[in-house]
Write a protein that holds these residues in place. Sequence first.
Motif, PDB file in Angstrom:
ATOM      1  N   ASP A   4       0.829  -1.213   0.000  1.00 58.26           N
ATOM      2  CA  ASP A   4       0.000   0.000   0.000  1.00 58.26           C
ATOM      3  C   ASP A   4       0.864   1.264   0.000  1.00 58.26           C
ATOM      4  N   ARG A   7       2.232   1.536  -3.543  1.00 61.45           N
ATOM      5  CA  ARG A   7       1.195   1.955  -4.495  1.00 61.45           C
ATOM      6  C   ARG A   7       1.139   3.474  -4.581  1.00 61.45           C
ATOM      7  N   LEU A  12       0.274   1.876 -10.212  1.00 59.41           N
ATOM      8  CA  LEU A  12       0.392   0.717 -11.086  1.00 59.41           C
ATOM      9  C   LEU A  12       0.342   1.079 -12.554  1.00 59.41           C
ATOM     10  N   ASP A  74       2.195  -8.130  -3.356  1.00 65.06           N
ATOM     11  CA  ASP A  74       0.947  -8.318  -4.089  1.00 65.06           C
ATOM     12  C   ASP A  74       1.133  -7.732  -5.477  1.00 65.06           C
ATOM     13  N   SER A  76      -1.288  -6.579  -8.866  1.00 67.25           N
ATOM     14  CA  SER A  76      -2.625  -6.385  -9.432  1.00 67.25           C
ATOM     15  C   SER A  76      -2.494  -5.900 -10.861  1.00 67.25           C
ATOM     16  N   ALA A  78      -5.127  -4.591 -13.977  1.00 65.53           N
ATOM     17  CA  ALA A  78      -6.496  -4.246 -14.334  1.00 65.53           C
ATOM     18  C   ALA A  78      -6.612  -4.174 -15.858  1.00 65.53           C
TER      19      ALA A  78
END
Length: 84
Positions: A4, A7, A12, A74, A76, A78
Amino acid sequence: MKFDILRRIFPLGNMDTRKIGRIVRGERKAQGLRQDELAAASNVGTRFIVDLEAGKPTIQLGKALQVLMTLGCDLSIAAPSANR
């Protein structure tokens, strides 16, 4: 570092191999690991860790994902439609 926090530093949408390398290096150091120790724990070679941390653009994705998983990061992704 926790993801976090990262980020906020590296959105991202602006990821590239250099930024991923900085994340890997920062997390490895935060966990008190040497490059050879991370390589052994990730089942990759030390040279791969060196190249990954340097931001080499032709690294193998599968190995990079293995290193990130070993560090507890992590990831991610999209689809473009999710951003509209």
